[in-house]
Design a protein around this motif. Sequence first.
Motif, PDB file in Angstrom:
ATOM      1  N   ALA A 170      11.332   8.585  -8.806  1.00  0.00           N
ATOM      2  CA  ALA A 170       9.968   8.524  -9.363  1.00  0.00           C
ATOM      3  C   ALA A 170       9.836   7.382 -10.356  1.00  0.00           C
ATOM      4  N   GLU A 171      10.880   7.165 -11.162  1.00  0.00           N
ATOM      5  CA  GLU A 171      10.859   6.070 -12.131  1.00  0.00           C
ATOM      6  C   GLU A 171      10.874   4.715 -11.427  1.00  0.00           C
ATOM      7  N   HIS A 172      11.674   4.602 -10.379  1.00  0.00           N
ATOM      8  CA  HIS A 172      11.705   3.350  -9.611  1.00  0.00           C
ATOM      9  C   HIS A 172      10.344   3.069  -8.984  1.00  0.00           C
ATOM     10  N   THR A 173       9.714   4.116  -8.470  1.00  0.00           N
ATOM     11  CA  THR A 173       8.391   3.952  -7.864  1.00  0.00           C
ATOM     12  C   THR A 173       7.376   3.491  -8.902  1.00  0.00           C
ATOM     13  N   ARG A 174       7.425   4.093 -10.086  1.00  0.00           N
ATOM     14  CA  ARG A 174       6.517   3.655 -11.171  1.00  0.00           C
ATOM     15  C   ARG A 174       6.759   2.183 -11.511  1.00  0.00           C
ATOM     16  N   SER A 175       8.020   1.781 -11.524  1.00  0.00           N
ATOM     17  CA  SER A 175       8.344   0.376 -11.828  1.00  0.00           C
ATOM     18  C   SER A 175       7.752  -0.551 -10.772  1.00  0.00           C
ATOM     19  N   MET A 176       7.892  -0.179  -9.486  1.00  0.00           N
ATOM     20  CA  MET A 176       7.396  -1.028  -8.403  1.00  0.00           C
ATOM     21  C   MET A 176       5.875  -1.108  -8.403  1.00  0.00           C
ATOM     22  N   LYS A 177       5.200  -0.141  -8.981  1.00  0.00           N
ATOM     23  CA  LYS A 177       3.747  -0.130  -9.007  1.00  0.00           C
ATOM     24  C   LYS A 177       3.218  -0.659 -10.340  1.00  0.00           C
ATOM     25  N   SER A 178       4.066  -1.365 -11.063  1.00  0.00           N
ATOM     26  CA  SER A 178       3.678  -1.858 -12.382  1.00  0.00           C
ATOM     27  C   SER A 178       3.465  -3.375 -12.338  1.00  0.00           C
ATOM     28  N   PHE A 223      11.993 -21.131   7.934  1.00  0.00           N
ATOM     29  CA  PHE A 223      12.202 -21.094   6.489  1.00  0.00           C
ATOM     30  C   PHE A 223      10.888 -20.775   5.776  1.00  0.00           C
ATOM     31  N   THR A 224       9.847 -21.526   6.112  1.00  0.00           N
ATOM     32  CA  THR A 224       8.534 -21.295   5.509  1.00  0.00           C
ATOM     33  C   THR A 224       8.022 -19.901   5.834  1.00  0.00           C
ATOM     34  N   ASN A 225       8.151 -19.501   7.107  1.00  0.00           N
ATOM     35  CA  ASN A 225       7.631 -18.198   7.514  1.00  0.00           C
ATOM     36  C   ASN A 225       8.406 -17.046   6.873  1.00  0.00           C
ATOM     37  N   TYR A 226       9.717 -17.221   6.682  1.00  0.00           N
ATOM     38  CA  TYR A 226      10.510 -16.175   6.026  1.00  0.00           C
ATOM     39  C   TYR A 226      10.041 -15.978   4.588  1.00  0.00           C
ATOM     40  N   VAL A 227       9.855 -17.067   3.870  1.00  0.00           N
ATOM     41  CA  VAL A 227       9.393 -16.957   2.481  1.00  0.00           C
ATOM     42  C   VAL A 227       7.952 -16.438   2.436  1.00  0.00           C
ATOM     43  N   MET A 228       7.170 -16.774   3.454  1.00  0.00           N
ATOM     44  CA  MET A 228       5.807 -16.225   3.516  1.00  0.00           C
ATOM     45  C   MET A 228       5.837 -14.710   3.667  1.00  0.00           C
ATOM     46  N   HIS A 229       6.848 -14.176   4.373  1.00  0.00           N
ATOM     47  CA  HIS A 229       6.987 -12.718   4.438  1.00  0.00           C
ATOM     48  C   HIS A 229       7.112 -12.152   3.020  1.00  0.00           C
ATOM     49  N   THR A 230       7.923 -12.813   2.208  1.00  0.00           N
ATOM     50  CA  THR A 230       8.085 -12.365   0.823  1.00  0.00           C
ATOM     51  C   THR A 230       6.762 -12.414   0.073  1.00  0.00           C
ATOM     52  N   VAL A 231       6.071 -13.534   0.175  1.00  0.00           N
ATOM     53  CA  VAL A 231       4.825 -13.722  -0.574  1.00  0.00           C
ATOM     54  C   VAL A 231       3.772 -12.699  -0.148  1.00  0.00           C
ATOM     55  N   ILE A 232       3.614 -12.538   1.163  1.00  0.00           N
ATOM     56  CA  ILE A 232       2.587 -11.613   1.673  1.00  0.00           C
ATOM     57  C   ILE A 232       2.922 -10.171   1.323  1.00  0.00           C
ATOM     58  N   CYS A 233       4.183  -9.778   1.549  1.00  0.00           N
ATOM     59  CA  CYS A 233       4.553  -8.368   1.346  1.00  0.00           C
ATOM     60  C   CYS A 233       4.588  -7.985  -0.129  1.00  0.00           C
ATOM     61  N   THR A 234       5.062  -8.865  -0.982  1.00  0.00           N
ATOM     62  CA  THR A 234       5.031  -8.537  -2.414  1.00  0.00           C
ATOM     63  C   THR A 234       3.591  -8.436  -2.904  1.00  0.00           C
ATOM     64  N   PHE A 235       2.708  -9.278  -2.367  1.00  0.00           N
ATOM     65  CA  PHE A 235       1.297  -9.208  -2.760  1.00  0.00           C
ATOM     66  C   PHE A 235       0.665  -7.898  -2.301  1.00  0.00           C
ATOM     67  N   ILE A 236       0.996  -7.460  -1.095  1.00  0.00           N
ATOM     68  CA  ILE A 236       0.392  -6.231  -0.572  1.00  0.00           C
ATOM     69  C   ILE A 236       0.933  -4.994  -1.282  1.00  0.00           C
ATOM     70  N   PHE A 237       2.245  -4.958  -1.506  1.00  0.00           N
ATOM     71  CA  PHE A 237       2.869  -3.697  -1.909  1.00  0.00           C
ATOM     72  C   PHE A 237       3.184  -3.571  -3.398  1.00  0.00           C
ATOM     73  N   PHE A 238       3.485  -4.655  -4.080  1.00  0.00           N
ATOM     74  CA  PHE A 238       3.930  -4.527  -5.457  1.00  0.00           C
ATOM     75  C   PHE A 238       2.748  -4.303  -6.409  1.00  0.00           C
TER      76      PHE A 238
END
Length: 455
Positions: free
Chosen positions: A226-234, A374-389
Amino acid sequence: MQAESYSNPFVTSPVASFRPIAQAERIETVDILRGVALLGILMMNIPVFAMPEYFSKSFRSDTDNVNFWVDAVVTVLFEGKMRALFSMIFGVGILLFTTKKERTGKSVVGLYYRRMGWLILFGLIDAHVLLWSGDILYLYGVCGLLAFLFRNVKPAYLAIGVPLIALIDFTSGTLFYQNMREKLLGYKEAKAAQEHHQTLTEQQKKAMTDWRAIQKEFIPNKAEVAEHTRSMKSNYTTVANYLRPLSWDFQTKYLAYAIWDPLALMLLGMALYKWGYFAGKWPRRRYIQIMLVGYGIGLPLVIFNYYNSYTHFPNVASRLAYMETHAISWMSLIYPFQRILLVMAHASLLILLIQSGAAQRFLKRLAAVGQMAFTNYVMHTVICTFIFFGYGLNYFAELQYYQLFFIVVGIWVLQLIVSPIWLRYFQFGPLEWCWRSLTYWQRQPLRHQETALNA
């Protein structure tokens, strides 16, 4: 600076006399396979971006749940196989980068190690700035330093090295397992003494402390989840404070355990490239044979492995109970065999599709995705962190498992559309261009020559 300057006879620097691989020199089959692997890896990565620990507990053994069957398909057909294919193609890339350059009689060592050094740095940025805790750029950079040493080894010896390294990987994994088991048994003994109101010895106190450290790192309790989840949603700082230590541990403390698998697969990729497999030079019947053997043996193995896992290990408690009574997890030996069989079957099927001449427009889109991996792999990071974090759209722990794959498909479609459009005007993806410029220590031309002339 234009590409022609690299052959300038008045340029005396060995690095300046080298140039990146030209578009005409690319092997389309390799780009297509890299594109498939890159897109496939997202299926395994997205739950790490999006879901809390133990997210599969609710459907792990529930065959009436759609999430169970989505997980089954992903695990059986793709888990580990896409990363294996990506590692093999990375090994091919080592030879594509070095072979022609070394034929000039000049040393490529400094240039190559600079290339891997920058990749390691990009991996650190991906993990610690963009906050992708599952980053592989750093690991591939380190493994690339080692795989380079074997570039001139005969393919038969490279292939022999694969089971040897797999044995080392199994041995290192077993040592890790046994170390954890020893701590678990020590904890159980100390816990029993405590329950009988016995005074704990210093060794037993240490056993309690050691196991609690293991639990905190690998087996968090409900409150910690629960604490980890709160951190990820911060906010960004809170997410970073949680994820950076995890990434750093992987890049340092557990690196010795992690390098063997990608290294073995890079060597296999190098061997298969030297044998002409990835260039489609083998007879069609041989690709069919590999595909039939791979699916015929690999699928039953992985299905059995999955069935055994969800029936006997539905939760953490069952795995710990197994660990108490088994000094070695022999079932883990199935994984590398089924994985190699299936990745070879997948690759052979794709090569057969390429040779058939079917779906050419779609394959060219996959090739573009692979050329910009390379670009597309890093784009996965950018898109997914934006959606989920939490500092983005904050969808962490908000979706069901099966719903994640709608996002996966959306990202696939985006990259299959954007990558060919980008390469219509530019020679490299933006990060590929940056990486090449840093590697050659000269600004590379980005736009196609005809595009630049018409600008």
